[in-house]
Motif scaffolding. Structure first.
Motif, PDB file in Angstrom:
ATOM      1  N   SER A 144     -19.596   4.641  52.883  1.00  0.00           N
ATOM      2  CA  SER A 144     -19.681   4.481  51.435  1.00  0.00           C
ATOM      3  C   SER A 144     -19.519   3.022  51.067  1.00  0.00           C
ATOM      4  O   SER A 144     -18.733   2.288  51.679  1.00  0.00           O
ATOM      5  CB  SER A 144     -18.590   5.313  50.751  1.00  0.00           C
ATOM      6  OG  SER A 144     -18.573   5.067  49.365  1.00  0.00           O
ATOM      7  N   ALA A 145     -20.255   2.598  50.073  1.00  0.00           N
ATOM      8  CA  ALA A 145     -20.097   1.238  49.570  1.00  0.00           C
ATOM      9  C   ALA A 145     -18.747   1.109  48.866  1.00  0.00           C
ATOM     10  O   ALA A 145     -18.116   2.101  48.507  1.00  0.00           O
ATOM     11  CB  ALA A 145     -21.223   0.903  48.595  1.00  0.00           C
ATOM     12  N   GLU A 146     -18.299  -0.123  48.677  1.00  0.00           N
ATOM     13  CA  GLU A 146     -17.045  -0.347  47.965  1.00  0.00           C
ATOM     14  C   GLU A 146     -17.220  -0.008  46.498  1.00  0.00           C
ATOM     15  O   GLU A 146     -18.239  -0.317  45.882  1.00  0.00           O
ATOM     16  CB  GLU A 146     -16.611  -1.803  48.119  1.00  0.00           C
ATOM     17  CG  GLU A 146     -15.222  -2.072  47.575  1.00  0.00           C
ATOM     18  CD  GLU A 146     -14.741  -3.470  47.910  1.00  0.00           C
ATOM     19  OE1 GLU A 146     -13.629  -3.822  47.476  1.00  0.00           O
ATOM     20  OE2 GLU A 146     -15.480  -4.198  48.600  1.00  0.00           O
ATOM     21  N   LEU A 147     -16.219   0.637  45.920  1.00  0.00           N
ATOM     22  CA  LEU A 147     -16.281   1.032  44.518  1.00  0.00           C
ATOM     23  C   LEU A 147     -16.336  -0.192  43.621  1.00  0.00           C
ATOM     24  O   LEU A 147     -15.608  -1.169  43.832  1.00  0.00           O
ATOM     25  CB  LEU A 147     -15.074   1.887  44.147  1.00  0.00           C
ATOM     26  CG  LEU A 147     -15.062   3.314  44.715  1.00  0.00           C
ATOM     27  CD1 LEU A 147     -13.672   3.878  44.660  1.00  0.00           C
ATOM     28  CD2 LEU A 147     -16.040   4.192  43.965  1.00  0.00           C
ATOM     29  N   PHE A 148     -17.198  -0.125  42.607  1.00  0.00           N
ATOM     30  CA  PHE A 148     -17.265  -1.165  41.579  1.00  0.00           C
ATOM     31  C   PHE A 148     -16.165  -0.864  40.577  1.00  0.00           C
ATOM     32  O   PHE A 148     -16.202   0.145  39.888  1.00  0.00           O
ATOM     33  CB  PHE A 148     -18.640  -1.130  40.913  1.00  0.00           C
ATOM     34  CG  PHE A 148     -18.829  -2.138  39.818  1.00  0.00           C
ATOM     35  CD1 PHE A 148     -18.991  -3.474  40.107  1.00  0.00           C
ATOM     36  CD2 PHE A 148     -18.854  -1.740  38.490  1.00  0.00           C
ATOM     37  CE1 PHE A 148     -19.182  -4.405  39.096  1.00  0.00           C
ATOM     38  CE2 PHE A 148     -19.033  -2.659  37.473  1.00  0.00           C
ATOM     39  CZ  PHE A 148     -19.205  -3.999  37.789  1.00  0.00           C
ATOM     40  N   ASP A 149     -15.153  -1.717  40.502  1.00  0.00           N
ATOM     41  CA  ASP A 149     -13.987  -1.447  39.673  1.00  0.00           C
ATOM     42  C   ASP A 149     -14.365  -1.368  38.194  1.00  0.00           C
ATOM     43  O   ASP A 149     -15.351  -1.960  37.767  1.00  0.00           O
ATOM     44  CB  ASP A 149     -12.931  -2.531  39.880  1.00  0.00           C
ATOM     45  CG  ASP A 149     -11.554  -2.047  39.465  1.00  0.00           C
ATOM     46  OD1 ASP A 149     -11.399  -0.831  39.245  1.00  0.00           O
ATOM     47  OD2 ASP A 149     -10.651  -2.887  39.352  1.00  0.00           O
ATOM     48  N   ASP A 150     -13.575  -0.642  37.424  1.00  0.00           N
ATOM     49  CA  ASP A 150     -13.897  -0.468  36.013  1.00  0.00           C
ATOM     50  C   ASP A 150     -12.620  -0.318  35.199  1.00  0.00           C
ATOM     51  O   ASP A 150     -11.523  -0.451  35.717  1.00  0.00           O
ATOM     52  CB  ASP A 150     -14.813   0.740  35.792  1.00  0.00           C
ATOM     53  CG  ASP A 150     -14.262   2.007  36.409  1.00  0.00           C
ATOM     54  OD1 ASP A 150     -13.020   2.165  36.422  1.00  0.00           O
ATOM     55  OD2 ASP A 150     -15.045   2.827  36.885  1.00  0.00           O
ATOM     56  N   HIS A 151     -12.793  -0.003  33.896  1.00  0.00           N
ATOM     57  CA  HIS A 151     -11.649   0.033  32.995  1.00  0.00           C
ATOM     58  C   HIS A 151     -10.811   1.289  33.108  1.00  0.00           C
ATOM     59  O   HIS A 151      -9.719   1.365  32.560  1.00  0.00           O
ATOM     60  CB  HIS A 151     -12.147  -0.059  31.549  1.00  0.00           C
ATOM     61  CG  HIS A 151     -12.659   1.258  31.022  1.00  0.00           C
ATOM     62  ND1 HIS A 151     -13.875   1.766  31.383  1.00  0.00           N
ATOM     63  CD2 HIS A 151     -12.098   2.177  30.202  1.00  0.00           C
ATOM     64  CE1 HIS A 151     -14.056   2.934  30.786  1.00  0.00           C
ATOM     65  NE2 HIS A 151     -13.004   3.206  30.065  1.00  0.00           N
ATOM     66  N   SER A 152     -11.317   2.308  33.809  1.00  0.00           N
ATOM     67  CA  SER A 152     -10.682   3.619  33.763  1.00  0.00           C
ATOM     68  C   SER A 152      -9.230   3.562  34.225  1.00  0.00           C
ATOM     69  O   SER A 152      -8.908   2.985  35.263  1.00  0.00           O
ATOM     70  CB  SER A 152     -11.448   4.604  34.647  1.00  0.00           C
ATOM     71  OG  SER A 152     -10.792   5.855  34.648  1.00  0.00           O
ATOM     72  N   PRO A 153      -8.310   4.182  33.459  1.00  0.00           N
ATOM     73  CA  PRO A 153      -6.914   4.247  33.888  1.00  0.00           C
ATOM     74  C   PRO A 153      -6.679   5.298  34.965  1.00  0.00           C
ATOM     75  O   PRO A 153      -5.592   5.390  35.518  1.00  0.00           O
ATOM     76  CB  PRO A 153      -6.172   4.608  32.599  1.00  0.00           C
ATOM     77  CG  PRO A 153      -7.164   5.384  31.814  1.00  0.00           C
ATOM     78  CD  PRO A 153      -8.506   4.761  32.121  1.00  0.00           C
ATOM     79  N   LEU A 154      -7.702   6.127  35.265  1.00  0.00           N
ATOM     80  CA  LEU A 154      -7.556   7.165  36.272  1.00  0.00           C
ATOM     81  C   LEU A 154      -7.530   6.563  37.679  1.00  0.00           C
ATOM     82  O   LEU A 154      -8.088   5.487  37.920  1.00  0.00           O
ATOM     83  CB  LEU A 154      -8.699   8.171  36.166  1.00  0.00           C
ATOM     84  CG  LEU A 154      -8.770   9.002  34.880  1.00  0.00           C
ATOM     85  CD1 LEU A 154     -10.051   9.815  34.850  1.00  0.00           C
ATOM     86  CD2 LEU A 154      -7.561   9.910  34.754  1.00  0.00           C
ATOM     87  N   GLN A 155      -6.913   7.283  38.588  1.00  0.00           N
ATOM     88  CA  GLN A 155      -6.930   6.915  39.992  1.00  0.00           C
ATOM     89  C   GLN A 155      -6.583   8.149  40.816  1.00  0.00           C
ATOM     90  O   GLN A 155      -6.024   9.130  40.292  1.00  0.00           O
ATOM     91  CB  GLN A 155      -5.944   5.789  40.299  1.00  0.00           C
ATOM     92  CG  GLN A 155      -4.492   6.115  40.027  1.00  0.00           C
ATOM     93  CD  GLN A 155      -3.565   4.960  40.338  1.00  0.00           C
ATOM     94  OE1 GLN A 155      -3.974   3.952  40.914  1.00  0.00           O
ATOM     95  NE2 GLN A 155      -2.305   5.067  39.946  1.00  0.00           N
ATOM     96  N   ILE A 156      -6.951   8.129  42.096  1.00  0.00           N
ATOM     97  CA  ILE A 156      -6.622   9.245  42.976  1.00  0.00           C
ATOM     98  C   ILE A 156      -5.105   9.384  43.074  1.00  0.00           C
ATOM     99  O   ILE A 156      -4.388   8.405  43.246  1.00  0.00           O
ATOM    100  CB  ILE A 156      -7.257   9.024  44.361  1.00  0.00           C
ATOM    101  CG1 ILE A 156      -8.788   9.105  44.245  1.00  0.00           C
ATOM    102  CG2 ILE A 156      -6.753  10.042  45.366  1.00  0.00           C
ATOM    103  CD1 ILE A 156      -9.516   8.830  45.542  1.00  0.00           C
ATOM    104  N   GLY A 157      -4.638  10.599  42.928  1.00  0.00           N
ATOM    105  CA  GLY A 157      -3.203  10.869  42.922  1.00  0.00           C
ATOM    106  C   GLY A 157      -2.642  11.116  41.538  1.00  0.00           C
ATOM    107  O   GLY A 157      -1.536  11.670  41.411  1.00  0.00           O
ATOM    108  N   ALA A 158      -3.374  10.720  40.495  1.00  0.00           N
ATOM    109  CA  ALA A 158      -2.927  11.004  39.132  1.00  0.00           C
ATOM    110  C   ALA A 158      -2.927  12.517  38.900  1.00  0.00           C
ATOM    111  O   ALA A 158      -3.709  13.254  39.506  1.00  0.00           O
ATOM    112  CB  ALA A 158      -3.823  10.309  38.119  1.00  0.00           C
ATOM    113  N   ALA A 159      -2.054  12.984  38.019  1.00  0.00           N
ATOM    114  CA  ALA A 159      -1.909  14.421  37.796  1.00  0.00           C
ATOM    115  C   ALA A 159      -1.848  14.718  36.312  1.00  0.00           C
ATOM    116  O   ALA A 159      -1.539  13.854  35.488  1.00  0.00           O
ATOM    117  CB  ALA A 159      -0.658  14.949  38.497  1.00  0.00           C
TER     118      ALA A 159
END
Length: 529
Positions: free
Chosen positions: A52-67
């Motif tokens: 997979s290519a590297e993710l293009f970062d963005d403004h979203s406050p979400l991330q893996i592990g958030a609940a």
């Protein structure tokens, strides 16, 4: 909050040896967080099928592990895939529920939608499947036994992925058609043909991130450090530093060129020069204000990140051309909204997920009947700041305005997309107070006076009004009522003749003016978004 799975399946990445976890037996794929290998789960083994290519970062406050919680069911964000299209990128976050939801689902998607969010679930696609080549924005179609309005038709591709996913992202498949549909029940449906033989169908609803009781979101500090995104303007060489990593278009502060960064910042950047010089925004870019944008929403902090002047085009001979101004606002958990400064007053607008019911020049939305006011073609004439969509020079939009008292609805079609927004009127004094504006700016924001007439343009009269109010306020304050020259200093600069003259008058006889009443500007036309 989500408590996590009772049983986790774990294996080593066959490429780098890093541990890879599967929280759900339904997940068939994962992307290694260390080497970004795309891994396919085959029984008790992992098979590497690509990178997979590297993710293009963005403004979203979400991330893996958030609940969070949705309809009483706790969930955890376990995966992410990023998709790109001609106008930019969007994210689809794979969420895993602790127990079955109301519909019996164990996993779903938390996706971005016009700066907001939608929770959606994969669903069986029953009945005839439309040919994507036959779908056009604005049409009404039957899909999976229900009536839908086609909102957009785009060619997209999977750019990158991370974490646990129900299917392998398959970055090697190239472009595929993605169709968004909306219905009168406030739902959004999505058809995508990444598998040409078996299109995927999902249905969801708009959600407010604040209502999901999220924990584990990215900290505010993660938005303030945008390493690697500082670039030079391709027109004049000045430094461009986007303040939001979701930005797709940014305007150079020096030469005012509009620069397209929707495809990243490497290589030659597409840009265009603006043909005209617009007015300075009454609310400065970067200014934050706390204001309620809706009857049921408490006041929230919003920051001005973009400013646009728009004008009606393709008007008939002898018909007056309407103009209006828009401020793009950003809130970390609410996404984006608009403040609209039109000829009949101020209003706000938020993109909506569903579509109103249209009949005989009326629109019914959430139990309210709106009367159609205007139908017109508009175009952006001048912009400043940053925007989460790609701005195209000369691009036109077809707009229809509806009103019910102080409530507003707007339908806008641009190219292959139809967007509905809902909002309402705002008092200009409330806007000025929220954003900490002075008396002069607050007076210039009013729109309740009779037309100044004379056939002059909005720009001419607005500039004249602002200058007159600044001078009157400054000169009046230099008399017996006080010797405050700060309005002139703030408007014209400390070294200006106007400010220096006021200082000199303070040391002499001073100047007084008779009192008077000054209203705002109005051409008598309609309000347009």
């Amino acid at each position: 909050m989500a408590t996590g799975s009772q049983r986790v399946w774990r294996a080593a990445c066959p490429n780098c040896g890093a541990p890879v976890e599967f929280a759900s037996a339904a997940s068939a794929s994962a992307v290694c967080s260390f080497c970004r290998s795309t891994l396919l789960r085959e029984g008790e083994a992992l098979k590497r099928i690509g990178t997979s290519a590297e993710l293009f970062d963005d403004h979203s406050p979400l991330q893996i592990g958030a609940a969070g919680k949705h309809l009483g069911a706790a969930f955890t964000v376990v995966g992410r895939q990023q998709l790109g299209y001609e106008g930019g990128t969007w994210n689809e976050w794979h969420v895993l529920f602790d127990g079955a939801t109301e519909g019996g689902f164990k996993s779903g998607w938390l996706s971005e939608d016009n700066g907001a969010y939608v929770v959606a679930f994969d669903a069986p696609l029953t009945g005839p499947v439309p040919d994507p080549a036959d779908l056009n924005p604005g049409e009404r179609r039957v899909v999976a036994g229900a009536i839908w309005d086609v909102a957009s038709v785009q060619r997209a591709r999977v750019l990158a992925a991370l974490g646990e996913l129900p299917q392998a992202p398959r970055l090697d498949r190239g472009e595929f058609v993605v169709v968004d549909l909306r219905n009168q029940q406030g739902e959004v449906g999505t058809l995508d043909w990444r598998d040409p033989q078996q299109p995927n169908w999902s249905v969801g609803r708009s959600v407010r991130l604040a209502d999901l009781a999220m924990s584990g979101l990215r900290s505010d500090e993660s938005e303030k450090t945008l390493g690697g995104r500082a670039i030079n303007c391709p027109s004049c060489g000045a430094s461009l530093e986007p303040s939001l990593t979701t930005t797709q278009s940014i305007v150079c502060g020096q030469c005012k060129a509009v620069v397209d960064i929707s495809q990243g910042v490497g290589g030659e950047l597409k840009h265009y020069a603006q043909d005209n010089a617009g007015l300075p925004p009454l609310i400065p870019l970067g200014r934050s204000g706390t204001i309620a944008l809706g009857d049921k929403i408490k006041p929230l902090p919003w920051q001005v990140v973009g400013y646009a002047e728009r004008a009606e085009v393709d008007v008939e001979a002898g018909e007056e051309q309407a103009t209006w101004r828009e401020y793009l606002l950003y809130n970390r958990t609410e996404g984006f909204a608009f403040l609209v400064d039109a000829e009949d007053g101020w209003s706000y607008a938020n993109p909506i997920t569903g579509v109103p019911q249209l009949k005989d020049q009326r629109a019914v939305y959430q139990g309210t009947t709106y009367e159609q006011l205007y139908s017109y073609t508009g175009a952006v004439s001048y912009v400043l700041g940053e925007f989460y969509w790609r701005l195209k020079k000369g691009e036109k939009t077809r707009n229809t305005d509806f009103a019910a008292g102080t409530k507003r609805l707007n339908r806008e079609q641009t190219g292959q997309e139809v967007t509905w927004s809902a909002g309402g009127a705002l008092d200009s004094d409330a806007v000025a107070k929220a954003f900490g504006l002075g008396t002069v700016e607050a007076m210039a924001m009013k729109r309740d006076a009779k037309s100044l007439g004379g056939g002059k343009s909005l720009k001419f009269w607005l500039i004249l009004l602002v200058v007159a109010l600044v001078l009157i306020s400054a000169f009046a304050s230099c008399g017996e009522g006080g010797r405050d020259c700060s309005p002139l200093r703030d408007s014209f600069g400390e070294a200006s003749n106007e400010y220096q003259q006021c200082l000199r008058s303070n040391s002499g006889s001073g100047l007084r003016t008779s009192g008077g009443s000054y209203g705002g500007f109005s051409t008598g036309g309609g309000g347009h978004k």
